[in-house]
Design a protein around this motif. Structure first.
Motif, PDB file in Angstrom:
ATOM      1  N   ASP A 279       0.845  -1.195   0.000  1.00  0.00           N
ATOM      2  CA  ASP A 279       0.000   0.000   0.000  1.00  0.00           C
ATOM      3  C   ASP A 279       0.886   1.252   0.000  1.00  0.00           C
ATOM      4  OD1 ASP A 279      -1.826   2.020   0.489  1.00  0.00           O
ATOM      5  OD2 ASP A 279      -2.840   0.992   2.130  1.00  0.00           O
ATOM      6  N   ARG A 280       0.706   2.126  -1.018  1.00  0.00           N
ATOM      7  CA  ARG A 280       1.424   3.394  -1.050  1.00  0.00           C
ATOM      8  C   ARG A 280       0.455   4.575  -1.065  1.00  0.00           C
ATOM      9  NH1 ARG A 280       3.847   4.838  -6.945  1.00  0.00           N
ATOM     10  NH2 ARG A 280       4.170   6.757  -5.754  1.00  0.00           N
ATOM     11  N   SER A 281      -0.781   4.368  -0.577  1.00  0.00           N
ATOM     12  CA  SER A 281      -1.779   5.439  -0.579  1.00  0.00           C
ATOM     13  C   SER A 281      -1.352   6.571   0.349  1.00  0.00           C
ATOM     14  CB  SER A 281      -3.137   4.893  -0.141  1.00  0.00           C
ATOM     15  OG  SER A 281      -3.080   4.415   1.185  1.00  0.00           O
ATOM     16  N   GLY A 282      -2.039   7.710   0.240  1.00  0.00           N
ATOM     17  CA  GLY A 282      -1.679   8.885   1.009  1.00  0.00           C
ATOM     18  C   GLY A 282      -1.645   8.641   2.504  1.00  0.00           C
ATOM     19  N   SER A 283      -2.548   7.807   3.015  1.00  0.00           N
ATOM     20  CA  SER A 283      -2.599   7.556   4.459  1.00  0.00           C
ATOM     21  C   SER A 283      -1.360   6.819   4.962  1.00  0.00           C
ATOM     22  CB  SER A 283      -3.850   6.759   4.810  1.00  0.00           C
ATOM     23  OG  SER A 283      -3.865   5.519   4.131  1.00  0.00           O
ATOM     24  N   MET A 284      -0.624   6.137   4.060  1.00  0.00           N
ATOM     25  CA  MET A 284       0.588   5.434   4.475  1.00  0.00           C
ATOM     26  C   MET A 284       1.729   6.407   4.774  1.00  0.00           C
ATOM     27  SD  MET A 284      -0.273   2.341   4.640  1.00  0.00           S
ATOM     28  CE  MET A 284       1.334   1.616   4.865  1.00  0.00           C
ATOM     29  N   GLY A 285       1.542   7.689   4.466  1.00  0.00           N
ATOM     30  CA  GLY A 285       2.543   8.688   4.820  1.00  0.00           C
ATOM     31  C   GLY A 285       2.459   9.120   6.271  1.00  0.00           C
ATOM     32  N   ALA A 286       1.434   8.625   7.000  1.00  0.00           N
ATOM     33  CA  ALA A 286       1.306   8.970   8.421  1.00  0.00           C
ATOM     34  C   ALA A 286       2.513   8.457   9.194  1.00  0.00           C
ATOM     35  CB  ALA A 286       0.022   8.370   8.986  1.00  0.00           C
ATOM     36  N   HIS A 287       2.923   9.201  10.200  1.00  0.00           N
ATOM     37  CA  HIS A 287       4.083   8.804  10.989  1.00  0.00           C
ATOM     38  C   HIS A 287       3.725   7.661  11.928  1.00  0.00           C
ATOM     39  CE1 HIS A 287       7.060  12.164  10.238  1.00  0.00           C
ATOM     40  NE2 HIS A 287       5.995  12.502   9.522  1.00  0.00           N
ATOM     41  N   CYS A 288       4.629   6.715  12.059  1.00  0.00           N
ATOM     42  CA  CYS A 288       4.437   5.596  12.977  1.00  0.00           C
ATOM     43  C   CYS A 288       5.285   5.836  14.222  1.00  0.00           C
ATOM     44  CB  CYS A 288       4.799   4.281  12.295  1.00  0.00           C
ATOM     45  SG  CYS A 288       6.474   4.238  11.628  1.00  0.00           S
ATOM     46  N   ARG A 289       5.380   4.832  15.074  1.00  0.00           N
ATOM     47  CA  ARG A 289       6.131   5.027  16.304  1.00  0.00           C
ATOM     48  C   ARG A 289       6.895   3.770  16.658  1.00  0.00           C
ATOM     49  NH1 ARG A 289       3.582   2.778  20.664  1.00  0.00           N
ATOM     50  NH2 ARG A 289       1.464   2.039  20.355  1.00  0.00           N
ATOM     51  N   THR A 290       7.840   3.904  17.556  1.00  0.00           N
ATOM     52  CA  THR A 290       8.603   2.769  18.050  1.00  0.00           C
ATOM     53  C   THR A 290       7.890   2.194  19.262  1.00  0.00           C
ATOM     54  OG1 THR A 290       9.914   4.090  19.583  1.00  0.00           O
ATOM     55  CG2 THR A 290      10.713   3.937  17.313  1.00  0.00           C
ATOM     56  N   GLU A 291       8.450   1.138  19.843  1.00  0.00           N
ATOM     57  CA  GLU A 291       7.826   0.516  21.007  1.00  0.00           C
ATOM     58  C   GLU A 291       7.838   1.429  22.224  1.00  0.00           C
ATOM     59  OE1 GLU A 291       9.542  -3.271  21.690  1.00  0.00           O
ATOM     60  OE2 GLU A 291       8.863  -4.108  19.782  1.00  0.00           O
ATOM     61  N   TRP A 323       4.519  -5.757  -6.015  1.00  0.00           N
ATOM     62  CA  TRP A 323       3.534  -4.833  -6.570  1.00  0.00           C
ATOM     63  C   TRP A 323       3.318  -3.699  -5.570  1.00  0.00           C
ATOM     64  CZ3 TRP A 323       0.229  -5.955 -11.004  1.00  0.00           C
ATOM     65  CH2 TRP A 323       0.505  -7.168 -11.624  1.00  0.00           C
ATOM     66  N   GLU A 324       2.819  -2.569  -6.058  1.00  0.00           N
ATOM     67  CA  GLU A 324       2.421  -1.481  -5.181  1.00  0.00           C
ATOM     68  C   GLU A 324       1.117  -0.875  -5.696  1.00  0.00           C
ATOM     69  OE1 GLU A 324       5.382   1.564  -5.090  1.00  0.00           O
ATOM     70  OE2 GLU A 324       5.370   1.903  -7.253  1.00  0.00           O
ATOM     71  N   PHE A 325       0.344  -0.283  -4.766  1.00  0.00           N
ATOM     72  CA  PHE A 325      -0.951   0.271  -5.180  1.00  0.00           C
ATOM     73  C   PHE A 325      -1.294   1.514  -4.394  1.00  0.00           C
ATOM     74  CE2 PHE A 325      -2.136  -2.196  -1.500  1.00  0.00           C
ATOM     75  CZ  PHE A 325      -3.229  -1.548  -0.950  1.00  0.00           C
ATOM     76  N   ASP A 326      -2.053   2.371  -5.044  1.00  0.00           N
ATOM     77  CA  ASP A 326      -2.741   3.492  -4.410  1.00  0.00           C
ATOM     78  C   ASP A 326      -4.127   3.520  -5.036  1.00  0.00           C
ATOM     79  OD1 ASP A 326      -2.222   5.069  -6.926  1.00  0.00           O
ATOM     80  OD2 ASP A 326      -0.200   5.103  -6.123  1.00  0.00           O
ATOM     81  N   THR A 327      -4.434   4.558  -5.811  1.00  0.00           N
ATOM     82  CA  THR A 327      -5.661   4.527  -6.601  1.00  0.00           C
ATOM     83  C   THR A 327      -5.513   3.528  -7.746  1.00  0.00           C
ATOM     84  OG1 THR A 327      -5.943   6.869  -6.070  1.00  0.00           O
ATOM     85  CG2 THR A 327      -7.329   5.972  -7.819  1.00  0.00           C
ATOM     86  N   ASP A 328      -4.286   3.350  -8.225  1.00  0.00           N
ATOM     87  CA  ASP A 328      -3.966   2.391  -9.278  1.00  0.00           C
ATOM     88  C   ASP A 328      -3.074   1.300  -8.695  1.00  0.00           C
ATOM     89  OD1 ASP A 328      -3.911   1.220 -11.739  1.00  0.00           O
ATOM     90  OD2 ASP A 328      -2.854   2.840 -12.770  1.00  0.00           O
ATOM     91  N   CYS A 329      -2.688   0.338  -9.523  1.00  0.00           N
ATOM     92  CA  CYS A 329      -1.839  -0.767  -9.082  1.00  0.00           C
ATOM     93  C   CYS A 329      -0.813  -1.070 -10.169  1.00  0.00           C
ATOM     94  CB  CYS A 329      -2.692  -1.999  -8.787  1.00  0.00           C
ATOM     95  SG  CYS A 329      -1.738  -3.445  -8.253  1.00  0.00           S
ATOM     96  N   GLU A 330       0.461  -1.179  -9.767  1.00  0.00           N
ATOM     97  CA  GLU A 330       1.522  -1.415 -10.738  1.00  0.00           C
ATOM     98  C   GLU A 330       2.476  -2.492 -10.234  1.00  0.00           C
ATOM     99  OE1 GLU A 330       3.411   2.342 -11.185  1.00  0.00           O
ATOM    100  OE2 GLU A 330       1.807   3.209 -12.420  1.00  0.00           O
ATOM    101  N   GLY A 355      -2.352   9.310  -3.348  1.00  0.00           N
ATOM    102  CA  GLY A 355      -3.628   8.783  -3.821  1.00  0.00           C
ATOM    103  C   GLY A 355      -4.458   8.040  -2.794  1.00  0.00           C
ATOM    104  N   GLY A 356      -5.426   7.274  -3.296  1.00  0.00           N
ATOM    105  CA  GLY A 356      -6.405   6.581  -2.465  1.00  0.00           C
ATOM    106  C   GLY A 356      -6.037   5.142  -2.174  1.00  0.00           C
ATOM    107  N   THR A 357      -7.000   4.383  -1.650  1.00  0.00           N
ATOM    108  CA  THR A 357      -6.739   3.018  -1.187  1.00  0.00           C
ATOM    109  C   THR A 357      -7.619   2.040  -1.952  1.00  0.00           C
ATOM    110  OG1 THR A 357      -6.378   3.973   0.997  1.00  0.00           O
ATOM    111  CG2 THR A 357      -6.479   1.585   0.880  1.00  0.00           C
ATOM    112  N   SER A 358      -7.213   1.653  -3.139  1.00  0.00           N
ATOM    113  CA  SER A 358      -8.021   0.750  -3.975  1.00  0.00           C
ATOM    114  C   SER A 358      -7.582  -0.696  -3.764  1.00  0.00           C
ATOM    115  CB  SER A 358      -7.900   1.140  -5.449  1.00  0.00           C
ATOM    116  OG  SER A 358      -8.381   2.441  -5.659  1.00  0.00           O
TER     117      SER A 358
END
Length: 716
Positions: A279-291, A323-330, A355-358
């Motif tokens: 998944d490479r949609s826009g929401s995957m740009g959110a910051h994550c955290r460590t333990e 493979w990777e995807f957002d609104t499209d898939c490649e 992009g989005g999460t298709s």
């Protein structure tokens, strides 16, 4: 183990009512925020306290969740929470403390339970309903909670830990991120965020050698129970070490003894044939955290790092397509030989979030390419747009790694279950461990067939299956357990085994198994009615308690990239609950004041009555669709036009003459007859309209009313 207090602050009871219903960040990021949340005050949010008690034995986790509700409004309410849950968890019990008395829920077929609950609402009785909306999404409703009243609801669930190289993991989801696509559920059952953060506590008992709470530390009580204050805007994740094969026993509802054997898998080295879908949609740009709870790289960056860490564990005969995807898939490329650094170079070609999460479209494209016997989907899971049954028929095992505090396992988790795959989790920073857990499951021999034994009448006898990188065997004996001691963990063992049986049973046996075991499923719900508690005279106003915004966003860290909704969201008009003030309106009220009271007009037989005017049902239906039945319904039942918006009140007065003959025949005041008719015509799209209709019509001849409406419908 070092015992300290949790480092992440949590809301106290004192400051709960001062929290905003959603942060300003959400207003900027999401154009639909006002549409979803409106201007609801956080003071209306009824759930004020959240407590978890987790008991872990032999790789099985039993969780009791206690929610405390307080109605801080002037009238009765219906408090609704739509909550994400583990797709593997079996929910098997519910109690509620109402007016100082403990009530126990019973399991009924889903529609029967809903009817029981709605009947209680109609009668003014306090009731609780726990239902499954989708696999992985449940709804908890507390109806007719009186003003300033408190209700304490306790639900119970049990699930298997997720195993990886000697460790066990438990994840209890508490919130979700922005869900893309269109929900198949009613608006009131759709997941929403932006709610206040309730006070939350966690208590743990376990038999492992060591246990860790991701993002915090655990203190201990005199009785040896571990505890912590926890933030309710992130999942609870526990990691345990020192686990081995275990034998657990329980007692089924029919008295039979149940034994449960859990055996974590050893590392396997079967070659891989897998398509990895990232998944490479826009929401995957959110910051994550460590333990330790410190915000780190983006979720997508953590995935890339985790995939690179796979290189040392790949074999010469492994075949991987990336493979990777957002609104499209490649398609990014393939890995067919294990040359040093080869797979890392392939991973470095993954693009940045956009992009989005298709998810559905992307899975379709990968399956059509016929690459890989297995599919590894790495995503935050934030999509409703997925045809699960379609991909089950495609024949691939689908494994899922969910990333981030706001990840949603509802549909992708269900897909993993039905295809024979698994689902593992990561806050983001530990993505590599979650990915390797899925790889370990993929390497298990595909010929590990499940054993499913039922009697001729559908009673479960023995089930053997693989789940969460472990083999699980449930065996029901004919021996009856004569013990009278109530052991909640024993009940949990039996409920877990029943949940396994439910998933493997023939369709005609499933409801029977769920009802007898007391499970919440797509076929059954839990419902209780406090028949001897205080009766509420008015219709309750429904208050939807939104989940807290996931921790990363509340701390002011937004995701990068653009957000795109994969399907359009239909806008809907929301009417403000303001009192009309115009002189024209007040004059109209005086003109129609006789309509506010009851009218004693004798009813004549249906066959002898003919109206000189045919009612324009379509106009009244369109009017009904414009009404906010939740907020206006309690006032419309009593025809209190001064308490509803001016525009709606004027529409009512304009339409009253059209139903006068109809109302006179049935002996219903003209105004209430119009409201009942409008509610009746739209009740299929609004449960609140249905409640208004039933509340008005129960004093009159419902059969005559509906026959006459049918006649008008036939004429039109």
């Amino acid at each position: 183990m070092t015992l300290n207090t949790l480092s992440t602050p949590t809301a106290s009871t004192e400051n709960l009512l001062n929290l905003p219903s959603f942060p300003e960040l959400r207003r900027e990021d999401d154009p639909f925020v006002e549409l979803i949340y409106g201007d609801r005050s956080p003071n209306e949010c009824p759930m004020v306290k959240l407590d978890f008690h987790v008991i872990i034995q032999g790789g099985l986790a039993f969780t009791k969740v206690t929610r405390t509700y307080i109605n801080k409004t002037a009238g009765p309410i219906e408090a609704i929470m739509t909550i994400p849950v583990s797709v593997y968890a079996s929910f098997f019990g519910l109690t509620a403390l109402i007016d100082g008395k403990q009530y126990h829920a019973e399991t009924q077929p889903k529609q029967e339970a809903l009817a029981t609950y709605e009947e209680a609402i109609d009668e003014g009785q306090t009731a609780v309903l726990h239902a499954e909306i989708l696999r992985g999404i449940h709804s908890l409703s507390v109806g007719n909670l009186g003003s300033q009243k408190t209700v304490i609801v306790t639900s119970r669930s049990v699930e298997l830990l997720r195993f990886h190289e000697g460790t066990g993991q438990l994840r209890i989801p508490l919130t979700v991120g922005d869900v893309y696509g269109v929900s198949p559920s009613e608006e009131v059952d759709t997941l929403t965020t932006g709610g206040p953060i309730p006070e939350a506590t966690l208590h743990i008992e376990h038999d492992a050698q060591n246990i860790e709470l991701a993002g915090g530390n655990l203190g201990t009580s005199e009785k040896g129970i571990l505890s912590s204050k926890i933030p309710a805007n992130a999942p609870i994740e526990l990691r345990l070490t020192g686990l081995g094969a275990s034998q657990l026993t329980g007692t089924a509802k029919d008295g039979r003894q149940v034994s449960l054997h859990i055996s974590p898998h050893d590392q396997s080295w079967e070659p891989l044939d897998v398509a990895i879908l990232v998944d490479r949609s826009g929401s995957m740009g959110a910051h994550c955290r460590t333990e330790t709870g410190i915000l780190s790289e983006s979720q997508h960056q953590a995935i890339v790092r985790g995939l690179r860490e796979l290189q040392p564990v790949l074999l010469d005969h492994d075949q991987l397509a990336l493979w990777e995807f957002d609104t499209d898939c490649e398609r990014v490329g393939e890995h067919t030989y294990n040359h040093h650094g080869n797979f890392r170079k392939l991973v470095s070609r993954l693009g940045d979030p956009r992009g989005g999460t298709s998810i559905g479209y992307s899975l379709e494209k990968v399956t059509e390419a016929e690459e890989g016997k297995d599919i590894l989907l790495i995503t935050d899971g934030q999509s409703y747009s997925l045809d699960v049954e379609h991909f089950v028929r495609a024949g691939h095992r689908i494994f899922v790694v969910l990333i981030g505090d706001g990840s949603l396992e509802a549909l992708v988790g269900h897909l993993a279950i039905l295809t024979g795959g698994d689902i593992h989790f990561s806050f983001g920073a530990d993505a590599g461990r979650a990915i390797q857990s899925c790889i370990q499951g993929m390497r298990q021999q595909r010929d590990l067939e499940s054993v499913v034994d039922f009697s001729e009448s559908g009673i479960p006898q023995r089930i053997v299956t693989t789940r969460n990188n472990a083999t699980v065997e449930a065996l029901w004996s004919d021996q009856q357990d004569t013990s009278k001691d109530e052991d909640e963990f024993s009940e949990a063992v039996a409920a877990f085994a029943a949940g396994m049986a439910f998933m493997k049973a023939k369709k005609e046996w499933s409801t029977q198994i769920a009802v007898e075991a007391g499970l919440v499923t797509h076929l059954t719900s839990l419902v209780l009615v406090a028949k001897d508690a205080e009766i509420q005279e008015d219709l309750p106003k429904t208050i939807k308690q939104s989940l807290p915004t996931p921790r990363g966003l509340t701390m002011g860290i937004a995701h990068s990239g653009s957000v795109c909704y994969s399907q359009p969201v239909e806008s809907r008009q929301v009417f403000a609950n303001q009192a009309p003030e115009s002189r024209h309106y007040r004059d109209s009220q005086r003109m129609y004041s006789p309509l506010l009271g009851s009218m004693d007009v004798p009813s004549s037989p249906l066959s002898s009555w003919r109206s000189s005017n045919v009612i324009d049902l379509e106009t009244i239906k369109q009017f009904g669709l414009r009404i906010d039945w939740n907020s206006m319904g309690p006032h419309l039942v009593h025809f209190q036009l001064e308490k509803i918006p001016t525009e709606i009140a004027k529409n009512i007065l304009d339409l009253i003459d059209d139903v006068a003959d109809f109302a006179d025949h049935l002996g219903i005041p003209h105004g209430q007859c119009l409201i009942a008719l409008a509610a009746y015509l739209v009740q299929d799209s609004s449960k609140h309209a249905a409640r208004v209709y039933r509340r008005i019509i129960k004093k009159y001849d419902q059969e005559d009313f509906e026959k006459l409406v049918s006649n008008f419908e036939a004429l039109s």
